[in-house]
Design a protein around this motif. Structure first.
Motif, PDB file in Angstrom:
ATOM      1  N   PRO A 198      -1.963  14.212  54.555  1.00  0.00           N
ATOM      2  CA  PRO A 198      -1.340  14.760  53.342  1.00  0.00           C
ATOM      3  C   PRO A 198      -1.953  14.197  52.074  1.00  0.00           C
ATOM      4  O   PRO A 198      -2.500  13.093  52.056  1.00  0.00           O
ATOM      5  CB  PRO A 198       0.125  14.325  53.475  1.00  0.00           C
ATOM      6  N   VAL A 199      -1.861  14.960  51.013  1.00  0.00           N
ATOM      7  CA  VAL A 199      -2.143  14.462  49.679  1.00  0.00           C
ATOM      8  C   VAL A 199      -0.831  13.902  49.140  1.00  0.00           C
ATOM      9  O   VAL A 199       0.181  14.604  49.092  1.00  0.00           O
ATOM     10  CB  VAL A 199      -2.662  15.581  48.768  1.00  0.00           C
ATOM     11  N   PHE A 200      -0.831  12.634  48.761  1.00  0.00           N
ATOM     12  CA  PHE A 200       0.389  12.003  48.260  1.00  0.00           C
ATOM     13  C   PHE A 200       0.545  12.293  46.772  1.00  0.00           C
ATOM     14  O   PHE A 200      -0.394  12.161  45.992  1.00  0.00           O
ATOM     15  CB  PHE A 200       0.352  10.495  48.521  1.00  0.00           C
ATOM     16  N   VAL A 201       1.747  12.687  46.422  1.00  0.00           N
ATOM     17  CA  VAL A 201       2.038  13.091  45.042  1.00  0.00           C
ATOM     18  C   VAL A 201       3.138  12.208  44.483  1.00  0.00           C
ATOM     19  O   VAL A 201       4.235  12.141  45.036  1.00  0.00           O
ATOM     20  CB  VAL A 201       2.490  14.566  44.981  1.00  0.00           C
ATOM     21  N   GLY A 202       2.844  11.525  43.405  1.00  0.00           N
ATOM     22  CA  GLY A 202       3.864  10.768  42.706  1.00  0.00           C
ATOM     23  C   GLY A 202       4.176   9.409  43.315  1.00  0.00           C
ATOM     24  O   GLY A 202       3.664   9.023  44.369  1.00  0.00           O
ATOM     25  N   SER A 203       5.036   8.685  42.602  1.00  0.00           N
ATOM     26  CA  SER A 203       5.468   7.356  43.009  1.00  0.00           C
ATOM     27  C   SER A 203       6.755   7.042  42.270  1.00  0.00           C
ATOM     28  O   SER A 203       7.270   7.878  41.517  1.00  0.00           O
ATOM     29  CB  SER A 203       4.400   6.309  42.660  1.00  0.00           C
ATOM     30  N   GLU A 204       7.260   5.831  42.469  1.00  0.00           N
ATOM     31  CA  GLU A 204       8.473   5.459  41.752  1.00  0.00           C
ATOM     32  C   GLU A 204       8.245   5.384  40.242  1.00  0.00           C
ATOM     33  O   GLU A 204       9.200   5.464  39.452  1.00  0.00           O
ATOM     34  CB  GLU A 204       9.024   4.129  42.274  1.00  0.00           C
ATOM     35  N   LYS A 205       6.971   5.262  39.846  1.00  0.00           N
ATOM     36  CA  LYS A 205       6.657   5.179  38.420  1.00  0.00           C
ATOM     37  C   LYS A 205       6.010   6.461  37.887  1.00  0.00           C
ATOM     38  O   LYS A 205       5.588   6.518  36.734  1.00  0.00           O
ATOM     39  CB  LYS A 205       5.728   3.986  38.173  1.00  0.00           C
ATOM     40  N   ASN A 206       5.912   7.453  38.736  1.00  0.00           N
ATOM     41  CA  ASN A 206       5.309   8.724  38.327  1.00  0.00           C
ATOM     42  C   ASN A 206       5.891   9.847  39.181  1.00  0.00           C
ATOM     43  O   ASN A 206       5.334  10.220  40.207  1.00  0.00           O
ATOM     44  CB  ASN A 206       3.786   8.666  38.495  1.00  0.00           C
ATOM     45  N   HIS A 207       7.028  10.361  38.766  1.00  0.00           N
ATOM     46  CA  HIS A 207       7.671  11.429  39.526  1.00  0.00           C
ATOM     47  C   HIS A 207       8.155  12.515  38.575  1.00  0.00           C
ATOM     48  O   HIS A 207       8.259  12.295  37.358  1.00  0.00           O
ATOM     49  CB  HIS A 207       8.813  10.874  40.388  1.00  0.00           C
ATOM     50  N   PRO A 208       8.444  13.709  39.095  1.00  0.00           N
ATOM     51  CA  PRO A 208       8.704  14.855  38.223  1.00  0.00           C
ATOM     52  C   PRO A 208       9.992  14.791  37.417  1.00  0.00           C
ATOM     53  O   PRO A 208      10.208  15.653  36.558  1.00  0.00           O
ATOM     54  CB  PRO A 208       8.726  16.045  39.191  1.00  0.00           C
ATOM     55  N   ALA A 209      10.832  13.785  37.644  1.00  0.00           N
ATOM     56  CA  ALA A 209      12.001  13.613  36.784  1.00  0.00           C
ATOM     57  C   ALA A 209      11.637  12.874  35.502  1.00  0.00           C
ATOM     58  O   ALA A 209      12.473  12.744  34.599  1.00  0.00           O
ATOM     59  CB  ALA A 209      13.105  12.859  37.528  1.00  0.00           C
ATOM     60  N   PRO A 255       0.010  15.075  37.722  1.00  0.00           N
ATOM     61  CA  PRO A 255      -0.355  15.491  39.080  1.00  0.00           C
ATOM     62  C   PRO A 255      -1.416  14.582  39.671  1.00  0.00           C
ATOM     63  O   PRO A 255      -2.052  13.789  38.956  1.00  0.00           O
ATOM     64  CB  PRO A 255      -0.896  16.907  38.859  1.00  0.00           C
ATOM     65  N   PRO A 256      -1.645  14.679  40.978  1.00  0.00           N
ATOM     66  CA  PRO A 256      -2.693  13.857  41.606  1.00  0.00           C
ATOM     67  C   PRO A 256      -4.071  14.256  41.100  1.00  0.00           C
ATOM     68  O   PRO A 256      -4.306  15.399  40.674  1.00  0.00           O
ATOM     69  CB  PRO A 256      -2.532  14.167  43.105  1.00  0.00           C
ATOM     70  N   GLU A 257      -5.001  13.314  41.148  1.00  0.00           N
ATOM     71  CA  GLU A 257      -6.340  13.532  40.595  1.00  0.00           C
ATOM     72  C   GLU A 257      -7.109  14.629  41.316  1.00  0.00           C
ATOM     73  O   GLU A 257      -8.075  15.166  40.769  1.00  0.00           O
ATOM     74  CB  GLU A 257      -7.136  12.225  40.638  1.00  0.00           C
ATOM     75  N   ILE A 258      -6.692  14.976  42.508  1.00  0.00           N
ATOM     76  CA  ILE A 258      -7.430  15.983  43.277  1.00  0.00           C
ATOM     77  C   ILE A 258      -7.482  17.324  42.554  1.00  0.00           C
ATOM     78  O   ILE A 258      -8.374  18.133  42.764  1.00  0.00           O
ATOM     79  CB  ILE A 258      -6.807  16.148  44.680  1.00  0.00           C
ATOM     80  N   TYR A 259      -6.509  17.558  41.649  1.00  0.00           N
ATOM     81  CA  TYR A 259      -6.475  18.811  40.908  1.00  0.00           C
ATOM     82  C   TYR A 259      -7.264  18.744  39.595  1.00  0.00           C
ATOM     83  O   TYR A 259      -7.284  19.708  38.840  1.00  0.00           O
ATOM     84  CB  TYR A 259      -5.033  19.216  40.609  1.00  0.00           C
ATOM     85  N   ASP A 260      -7.873  17.605  39.328  1.00  0.00           N
ATOM     86  CA  ASP A 260      -8.625  17.436  38.090  1.00  0.00           C
ATOM     87  C   ASP A 260     -10.015  18.062  38.247  1.00  0.00           C
ATOM     88  O   ASP A 260     -10.819  17.623  39.065  1.00  0.00           O
ATOM     89  CB  ASP A 260      -8.742  15.953  37.751  1.00  0.00           C
ATOM     90  N   LEU A 261     -10.322  19.066  37.444  1.00  0.00           N
ATOM     91  CA  LEU A 261     -11.611  19.747  37.533  1.00  0.00           C
ATOM     92  C   LEU A 261     -12.731  18.991  36.838  1.00  0.00           C
ATOM     93  O   LEU A 261     -13.885  19.421  36.871  1.00  0.00           O
ATOM     94  CB  LEU A 261     -11.506  21.139  36.916  1.00  0.00           C
TER      95      LEU A 261
END
Length: 467
Positions: free
Chosen positions: A190-201, A207-213
């Protein structure tokens, strides 16, 4: 190396498509078709797997025993639901209105005497009942999301298999093959998304760096250069068309905006975000819905509900590991980070919003929702203060909805104290087989690993769960 001998991963790298590397987790491309305008058609089936890390108490949530002694039943009482005879915790006020949309399984079980998070989570996520990890025996069985990524990869999105907030904090909660894809390899991890210090709330969620063009202009120039080179190759060997097609699929997946836009939570109306709850679990469930809409096939959501404002002791991985005072976690029936008074209302809010949202958007037929922990909790409440419950793998509960799963049913049964299964046991094998069947993944397809043929699971789907 001859250009026609390149495999998928090497082709992507050779094509210079951004910051990719061999074996990049989640980087698998499928064969979803595009319509004449170039837009993706409706996605194949996907799964949102809500993992209540730590193991919630089944006798306090979905398999309550109101007639048992106080030392078993605890302080909560069940409430009536939309389905006659199905009764759940009194704090599930919103889920009680939606019980006609899901099946409640009260006969989940781990055969054997496992008692730790490590083994239980490994068994649950791999779909097999083994007691090997804690004994030091390596088990390279891939997990559910990895098999889904292999058999139902996404073309619309760079990612087929995602995990929203990896189990962190205490290492006992992370099963061994979560981040490696097992014997399938890292491409299916899996691609891991977010953490306790970076979450959508959070307002500054990223977003994860994998989406960075990186530099889109430079990427386009590389595409143009490769196209000119390929024209010469194609003139000599028609097989180059296959490689060119793969490169174009990779470019399309990387540049398609919907994958990145899924992380722009501000695109959602404030009313929708409020409906899910402005806490980590609620917003991660909303993000999971957005990622499925963007083509991700399997999204595991860590059931972390956040930390109580006055109690910062709970790590962001194990809200449901409610031991009570014997492990310094506070009252399991209280309002702290490890308390059901704090966690259950947030689960009720987020899960009910997800089910309602999927139905309203017409997504239930193609989206499987699974909610469970790695095990349950002891029927008897621990005598220490504040109170709590220990691990209990012999019997626990799960919720399944969507993708053909029937609504308004209770499947399986436990004894009068919730200590053991008395009818229709569902092991990790049966759960996995049911998930694969719901997602149209062939159970008979052998999984090859260095010449060794293995079954995707030894279980059979529980056909009674389907409508």
């Amino acid at each position: 190396m001859n250009i026609f001998e390149l495999n998928r991963r090497q082709a992507l790298v050779t094509a210079g498509m951004g910051a990719l590397s061999l074996g990049m987790p989640g980087m698998v491309l499928g064969s979803d078709k595009l319509d004449k305008s170039g837009k993706a058609v409706a996605a194949e089936k996907s799964c949102i797997f809500v993992l209540l890390c730590g193991g919630p108490s089944h006798v306090d949530t979905w398999d309550m025993k109101p007639d048992a002694p106080d030392t078993v039943r605890g302080p909560y009482r069940p409430i009536s639901t939309k389905v006659p005879g199905m009764r759940i915790n009194e704090m599930h006020t919103q889920l009680a209105k939606l019980t006609d949309q899901f099946t409640l399984i009260n006969s989940m079980t781990h055969p054997g005497a496992i008692s730790n998070h490590f083994d239980a989570m490994h068994n649950l996520l791999s779909g097999q009942s083994v007691k090997r990890v804690a004994e030091g025996v390596t088990d390279d069985q891939p997990y559910l999301g990895s098999f889904v990524a292999k058999h139902k990869p996404s073309k619309r999105n760079l990612v087929s298999n995602a995990w929203l907030i990896k189990c962190v904090g205490r290492p006992v909660f992370c099963a061994p093959n979560i981040g490696i894809g097992g014997y399938l390899g890292s491409a299916y991890a899996p691609v891991f998304v977010g953490s306790e210090k970076n979450h959508p709330a959070m307002d500054d969620f990223s977003p994860p760096e994998i989406y960075d063009l990186a530099d889109p202009k430079r990427l386009a120039e590389r595409r143009k250069l490769l196209g000119s080179i390929e024209s010469d190759v194609l003139a000599k060997d028609a097989r180059g068309a296959d490689w060119a097609d793969l490169r174009e699929k990779a470019y399309d997946a990387m540049t398609r905006s919907e994958g990145r836009e899924a992380f722009d939570m501000d695109r959602e109306p404030a009313k929708v975000r409020d409906r899910y709850g402005r806490h980590p679990l609620g917003q991660n469930l909303l993000l999971a819905r957005r990622m499925v809409e963007a083509g991700v096939r399997f999204v595991t959501v860590n059931g972390w509900t956040g930390q109580a404002p006055y109690d910062r002791a709970g790590p962001p991985s194990s809200s449901w590991d409610m031991h009570g005072g014997n492990m310094g976690m506070g009252d399991a029936f209280g309002n702290g980070s490890y308390g059901m008074g704090f966690c259950l209302p947030r689960l009720d809010q987020g899960l009910s919003a997800l089910l309602s949202d999927l139905k309203e958007r017409g997504m239930m037929d193609n989206t499987l929702v699974v909610v469970t922990g790695e095990f349950g909790r002891t029927p008897n409440i621990l005598t220490q203060q504040p109170p709590g419950r220990q691990h209990w793998p012999k019997c626990f509960s799960a919720i399944m909805a969507g993708a053909g799963i029937a609504g308004g049913r209770v499947y399986g049964k436990s004894d009068k104290h919730g200590a053991s299964v008395t009818s229709n046991p569902v092991r990790p094998e049966e759960l996995a087989a049911t998930i694969y069947h719901a997602l149209d993944i062939p159970l008979g397809a052998p999984q090859n690993n260095s010449g060794i043929s293995r079954p995707i699971t030894t279980g059979k789907p529980v056909m009674d769960l389907f409508g």
